[in-house]
Structures are given as structure tokens and as C-alpha cells.
Design an enzyme around this catalytic site. Structure first.
Site, PDB file in Angstrom:
ATOM      1  N   ASP A 326     -46.998  27.417  91.767  1.00  0.00           N
ATOM      2  CA  ASP A 326     -45.599  27.769  91.552  1.00  0.00           C
ATOM      3  C   ASP A 326     -45.248  27.602  90.080  1.00  0.00           C
ATOM      4  O   ASP A 326     -45.724  26.678  89.419  1.00  0.00           O
ATOM      5  CB  ASP A 326     -44.679  26.886  92.397  1.00  0.00           C
ATOM      6  CG  ASP A 326     -44.606  27.368  93.840  1.00  0.00           C
ATOM      7  OD1 ASP A 326     -44.754  28.580  94.060  1.00  0.00           O
ATOM      8  OD2 ASP A 326     -44.405  26.532  94.724  1.00  0.00           O
ATOM      9  N   ASP A 363     -23.880  24.533  95.350  1.00  0.00           N
ATOM     10  CA  ASP A 363     -25.293  24.595  94.959  1.00  0.00           C
ATOM     11  C   ASP A 363     -25.733  23.232  94.431  1.00  0.00           C
ATOM     12  O   ASP A 363     -25.329  22.805  93.354  1.00  0.00           O
ATOM     13  CB  ASP A 363     -25.461  25.673  93.879  1.00  0.00           C
ATOM     14  CG  ASP A 363     -26.925  25.921  93.528  1.00  0.00           C
ATOM     15  OD1 ASP A 363     -27.786  25.149  93.995  1.00  0.00           O
ATOM     16  OD2 ASP A 363     -27.189  26.887  92.792  1.00  0.00           O
TER      17      ASP A 363
END
Length: 701
Positions: A326, A363
């Protein structure tokens, strides 16, 4: 009533604070022949003399049978007054030492693994848990918890079992497992929801859903593997064992034919001499150390804070061709930070900042919090307050959008450029022509653009900065020198992904990656004959982790990820995959090096024994006695003694492993043949000659 750690006398057994990784790494760096471990290994060496146990190692089983036969013959000769008792006794003593040294090597490797497993064992002791059922909290023993139970854990309390955070967010001290003193965040609903029994909550309150019943946790299974209780030989190890068994059988047949050949030449070869010859001919060195090498490989993985579900996984890591990594947190520092707001024409910068903040109130990612911080710095006292009654739209890998649905009907979104454009088009809106140009400019700089929209009205772009991890380019260069391909996986658009790939030096990248994209890429690589490794932490990574040849799940990740992978990294370090590959390659190199040495040193033993046995009947063999050994008895015994003492001398290499250097396969083979092939021939010549000189001084041989 919550369990207070200050007054938890009602708890059956409270877990202790553990040194964890620090203790395991100290054990790794400690002396191989540490007193406590050596004592345990010596006792185990004698226990392993059981023929049922020895039969698992054909080479050493034949050696033990020869030792028993020599012992019986020596006892018979002693009772009848026949034969060379001193010579026979010396042979049987060395034979038994050879068997015990082999058992000692394996026992010492097991003892080290068990010592390192002790720190893990203590994390699964029983404690009191606050089980939540039907809105009521009751105290139960952690051993009584079942899969699916909900447990309330407050500040200062221990998490009673493996599970996932079902509600809340808290700081957790995982030093009992990882040895790292810095606490970590564990929260519900994300890829950082996994918790391990024995760790302590140091802030807030969470509700944990137990995912594994007591006694069957991942840690329990790993402890059994580390201790060697359920360890099975790897395919390569089995193949080598079969090869060694075949060689042993062949040399057994060869040795059996020497007795009638000796009678033909008028030489009466005694059984102890034939047994000594057989033991020197068969590959006893690698046969004695083979199990220790495999056990030590898993031990080194644990020292790196990696729990492997099998020895096969550690070994397979050495053959990996492709790594999937990643981008965020692995190649880059992670926690991308908002650095600027870029409004579209006709949009004020302060309006963009305000809407960007409002869309980020729900968020909880570092990126979302950085947008709030940047907005507050720009707007100051005009910064908006978090609206009440708004519905939070969480980010997902499928939509790549997040935001808020406000009570007044406004829908605020932020996300990747293509995802926002699709969202606006689906709502019947139009895309400003300049938007794509701004997105491309940001992406070409290697930054991540987030597009902000209020309903169907696009306001502008938030620029998120990615920073490469220090030294990551050098690490990728090191991997390429090992023959590996590094593939970056990211949800970024192709322009951003391409720039980060160029800066970091990866070989390939997958942009705007969804879970099915990772899975498809792995399958495509495997169909091309490549072995693939990847690391993941989320439930959406589970299919790819299961498909990959080596799937490393982060300990902080979901239970689904940990079950799908064949390794778990207790440190949750995304770059650990690189260290795992090196451990696997070191295991393969160690086995190959010692196999080469074992076969090579047999050559010197042939030159010592064969001429000595037939020297009297065939004087022409004297020219093969290049070592100038004193007598046939001295030559045979010298080779046998060297054959025995080389085993404990190689134990440190078997356990610590051959030093790994990232060289190509051709260079590694050349170095292996030079050091362990040529060295394996020269060292026995010198060793056998030295022993022969010492035996000659005694006057008995």
C-alpha cells in the site's frame, strides 16, 4: 459495576506487564548456548533417544541403530575377551555423541522458541471481563467468554480476549504484545478495529466484540506453533528429508557389500568399523541440523514480531517474486496533510474552506482532521461549528466519497476527482471544464487532490501532501537486487500514483485500486508463475490476503484479515513485509549452505576411511592416503570424531542463520559454493589430520 484495576482482588489471575518484543529480541541476541536453554536442551536430547522419535529423522535413526549394535558387540567382546575393546568403546562413544549432538541441536532450537513463547503465553491468562447483554453489564471470567459476546472495557482495564471494537474509540497500550511503549488508537468501523487480549485501554471506553472463543485464539495457535508442538515440515524440508533417506539407503547397501569384499581380500572388517564407515558416508551433518534450521526460522520470525501460521509460510517468503505494498503508510509517511485549498473560478477561497470543513466533521481519518485544522487556520473565528443532526457519509473503497447530509437538505461531499464527477453527473449536474485541469496539476506534483462539492455545485480542490518515507527508495533498490518486483497499490488517481511511483522507484503500480483489483492482479501474477506477497489490515483486504502466497495481516486490522493471512505482524508495520522476505531468504540460504557443507565434508572423510580400510590388502591405495594418517584405526576414528564434533560447531549457524546479503541468484550460488563447498572440503582435511595426530600421541591407535 466496572472492574477497577486498582482493586481487582476478585480477578482470578491478573495479567502482568510484559516486555513483549523487547524480551524476544533480547533472547534472539543472547548467546546461543545460554545456560538455562542448554540445560533444558540436554535433558530433551536424552528423551529424544526414543526410537519412535528418532524414526522421524532417517539419517540419525540409522546412526542410533548403529550405535546400539556397536554397544551390544562391545559388551559381547568384553564378556568373551575378544576384539579391540578400546577401539570399539571409542567408536560406540562417538556414535552416541553424534546422535546426542543431533538431538541437542533440535532441542536447543525448540528451547529458544519456547523461551520466546513464554512472553506470549502470559498474555492469555484469565481475568475478569464486563460482559454486556441486554443492556446490562455482568462480571464473568474471561475464560467463559464466547464468540460474539460484547465486553465493555474502560480506562485502565485489560481487554479480556481477541476481538474487534464494536463501539467507541480508545487509546490502547499494546506493549504486552508488541513491546512498543507508544499507545495506539483502536476504533470501531475502520481497519484499525482489531484488539488482542492482554492489552490495556488507557483512555476512553470501548465495547469489544469477542471474535474467538477462549482457548482457541490466534495467539493460542501461534504459541503452539512457536513451541514446535504442531509444527510440520515444509515441502522443501520433506523433499530434502526424502533425499537424505535415499542417500542413507544407498550407502547402507554399499557398506553392506564391503564385508564380503573384505573377506575376499582377507580383511576381517568388524561391525564397529563398518558402522563407523556408514555414519561417515551418510550426510549426518545436514541430517542432524535440518530440524533445527526450520525451527530457528520460525524463531527469527517471532523475534521480528511476526507470527507465522506455519513454517511453510516463513520458507515460502524466501521465494517471493512480487510484493504488493500500500502507498499510504508504507511508501509514504501516511496521514496525508491538507496543505492548501484551490477554488474554481467564481468561488471564494473562504467558501471552499468552510464547505471542506463541514464535509469533514464526520471524517475521523488523519486527512479529515487535517482539513479541519487547515480550515480553522484560514477562517479563524468564522470557522463553522459542527452541525447537529447531520448524517455522516463514511468513506468506502467502492464510492471513494465522504461527507455530510445536513438536516436542511444540503449534501456535502469530498473525494477523488472521478468519484465526485460521477456523483454530480448522477445527480444531474455538470462538471466545470477547469476542474480536471486543476486535479491533473495537483496529481502531477505527486499530491492527492480531493474535490469538494455542495450538492451538484463543485467548489474546488483540497491538496493533500504525501511525503515519502526516509530511505524507502534505497529499500526498494535493495529488493530489486534480491530479484523482487515491488508493486504500489493506491486509491489515488493514475497521475498521482504515477508520480509517487516515479519518486519512490517501484516497478509498477495499481491506481484507483478497489479490493477486486488487488485480487485480480495477484491472480494474474500467479498465472504467470510468480509468487506474490502482500500486506493488509481491512476486511476488504481479506480476499487478496487469502489469495496471495504470503498474506501478512496487521495485528491492528480486522479479524477477517488476520484469519485470511498466513502471517500476522504484531507491530502493524507496513514495511515489515520486506523484513519477512529477508528472513525467508535467510532460511533457504542457511539450509542450502549447510547442505553444501555436509556433502562437501563427506569427500574428505572418504579419503580418510576408504584407503585406511583396505591399505593392507591393496598397497596401491597408499597413494590415496594424502593426509598421511597414522593407522587404519586412527584414520577411521579421526573421521568419526570429526563427523561428531562438527555438528555442535555448526549449531550457531543453523540457529542464527547464514548472513543474508541482497545479491543475485548467480552471485549467491557462487559464494555458497566457494565458502561452504570449498570450505566444506578443506576444513575436514585439516580437522581429521589434527585429530589423527592427537590419537597417535596416545599410543592406543
Amino acid at each position: 459495576m466496572m472492574n477497577n484495576p486498582e482493586s481487582s482482588n476478585t480477578a482470578s489471575i491478573q495479567r502482568e506487564s510484559l516486555p513483549g518484543k523487547t524480551e524476544r529480541r533480547r533472547a534472539r541476541n543472547a548467546s546461543i548456548f545460554e545456560g538455562k536453554l542448554v540445560k533444558a536442551a540436554i535433558g530433551q536430547s536424552f528423551s529424544m533417544l526414543n526410537p519412535v522419535v528418532m524414526a522421524k529423522n532417517p539419517v540419525m535413526f540409522i546412526t542410533e541403530v548403529g550405535a546400539v549394535l556397536t554397544t551390544l558387540i562391545t559388551i559381547y567382546d568384553a564378556s568373551t575377551g575378544k576384539g579391540g575393546l578400546i577401539y570399539n568403546f571409542a567408536v560406540l562413544l562417538v556414535l552416541w555423541l553424534t546422535v546426542l549432538f543431533s538431538n541437542f541441536a533440535e532441542s536447543l532450537a525448540e528451547a529458544r522458541g519456547k523461551a520466546q513463547a513464554d512472553s506470549l503465553k502470559r498474555t492469555r491468562q484469565s481475568t475478569i471481563a464486563n460482559r454486556l447483554r441486554d443492556g446490562k453489564v455482568t462480571q464473568v471470567n474471561s475464560d467463559d467468554l464466547q464468540e460474539g459476546d460484547l465486553v465493555v472495557v474502560s480506562v485502565g482495564e485489560l481487554i479480556p480476549g481477541d476481538g474487534e471494537v464494536a463501539e467507541g474509540v480508545a487509546m490502547v497500550d499494546e506493549s504486552a504484545i508488541t513491546g512498543e511503549s507508544a499507545p495506539v488508537v483502536r476504533e470501531a468501523g475502520g481497519d484499525r478495529s482489531g484488539v488482542v487480549g492482554g492489552t490495556r485501554v488507557i483512555s476512553d471506553r470501548i465495547v469489544v466484540k469477542i471474535t474467538v472463543s477462549a482457548g482457541n485464539s490466534f495467539l493460542d495457535r501461534m504459541i503452539a506453533l512457536v513451541e514446535g508442538a504442531v509444527r510440520q515440515k515444509t515441502p522443501n524440508e520433506l523433499a530434502l528429508t526424502v533425499t537424505l533417506a535415499g542417500l542413507t539407503l544407498a550407502f547402507l547397501m554399499v557398506t553392506g557389500t564391503l564385508w564380503p569384499i573384505g573377506r575376499y581380500f582377507g580383511i576381517n572388517l568388524s561391525v564397529p568399523t563398518l558402522v563407523a564407515l556408514l555414519v561417515c558416508l551418510i550426510p549426518t551433518t545436514i541430517g542432524a541440523l535440518l530440524s533445527a534450521i526450520g525451527l530457528a526460522g520460525m524463531d527469527r520470525a517471532l523475534s521480528a514480531n511476526v507470527l507465522a501460521k506455519s513454517g511453510k509460510a516463513v520458507e515460502l517468503a524466501g521465494d517471493i517474486d512480487t510484493l504488493l505494498l500500500d502507498k499510504t503508510g508504507t511508501i509514504t509517511m501516511g496521514n496525508r496533510q491538507a496543505t492548501s485549498f484551490i477554488p474554481l473560478n467564481g468561488v471564494e477561497g473562504r467558501e471552499l474552506a468552510r464547505v471542506a470543513m463541514e464535509s469533514s466533521f464526520g471524517d475521523q481519518t488523519p486527512e479529515g482532521r487535517s482539513i479541519l485544522t487547515l480550515g480553522e487556520n484560514i477562517l479563524g473565528s468564522d470557522a463553522p461549528a459542527e452541525p447537529a443532526g447531520a448524517d455522516v457519509i463514511h468513506f468506502s473503497a467502492q464510492t471513494r466519497l465522504s461527507g455530510l447530509d445536513l438536516p436542511d437538505g444540503r449534501t456535502l461531499r469530498k473525494g477523488s476527482g472521478d468519484a465526485v464527477q460521477k456523483y454530480i453527473v448522477d445527480k444531474g449536474g455538470t462538471i466545470p471544464g477547469e476542474l480536471q485541469e486543476i486535479v491533473d496539476v495537483v496529481a502531477r506534483k505527486g499530491m492527492t487532490p480531493l474535490v469538494v462539492t455542495d450538492g451538484i455545485r463543485t467548489l474546488g480542490v483540497v491538496e493533500l501532501s504525501d511525503v515519502l518515507k526516509p530511505g524507502i527508495t534505497d529499500r526498494f533498490r535493495r529488493l530489486r537486487s534480491m530479484g523482487l518486483r515491488v508493486v504500489m497499490v493506491t486509491g489515488d488517481n493514475p497521475l498521482t500514483a504515477g508520480e509517487i511511483a516515479r519518486q519512490s522507484g517501484v516497478d509498477d503500480y495499481i491506481a484507483e485500486a478497489k479490493p477486486e483489483d488487488k485480487l485480480e492482479y495477484i491472480r494474474r501474477e500467479q498465472q504467470s508463475g510468480r509468487l506474490v506477497a502482500m500486506m493488509g489490515d481491512g476486511t476488504n483486504d481479506a480476499p487478496a490476503l487469502a489469495q496471495a502466497d504470503i498474506g501478512v495481516a496487521m495485528n491492528s486490522g480486522t479479524q477477517a484479515a488476520k484469519e485470511a493471512g498466513n502471517m500476522v505482524d504484531l507491530d502493524s508495520d507496513p514495511t515489515k513485509l520486506i523484513e519477512i522476505i529477508e528472513i525467508g531468504k535467510q532460511l533457504l540460504m542457511t539450509r542450502g549452505a549447510l547442505t553444501t557443507f555436509s556433502i562437501a565434508n563427506d569427500i574428505a572423510k572418504y579419503f580418510a576411511i576408504i584407503p585406511a580400510m583396505f591399505l593392507l590388502a591393496i598397497p596401491g591405495l597408499r597413494m590415496l592416503n594424502i593426509m598421511g594418517l597414522a593407522t587404519p584405526e586412527s584414520a577411521i576414528l579421526s573421521a568419526l570424531i570429526f563427523n561428531a564434533i562438527i555438528i555442535p560447531m555448526l549449531i550457531p549457524i543453523a540457529i542464527r542463520g547464514v548472513t543474508y546479503r541482497p545479491l543475485g541468484a548467480e552471485a549467491l550460488l557462487r559464494n555458497n559454493l566457494l565458502v561452504y563447498g570449498v570450505g566444506g572440503v578443506l576444513v575436514p582435511f585439516a580437522g581429521i589430520k589434527l585429530i589423527d595426530m592427537i590419537l597417535s600421541i596416545t599410543g592406543y591407535f
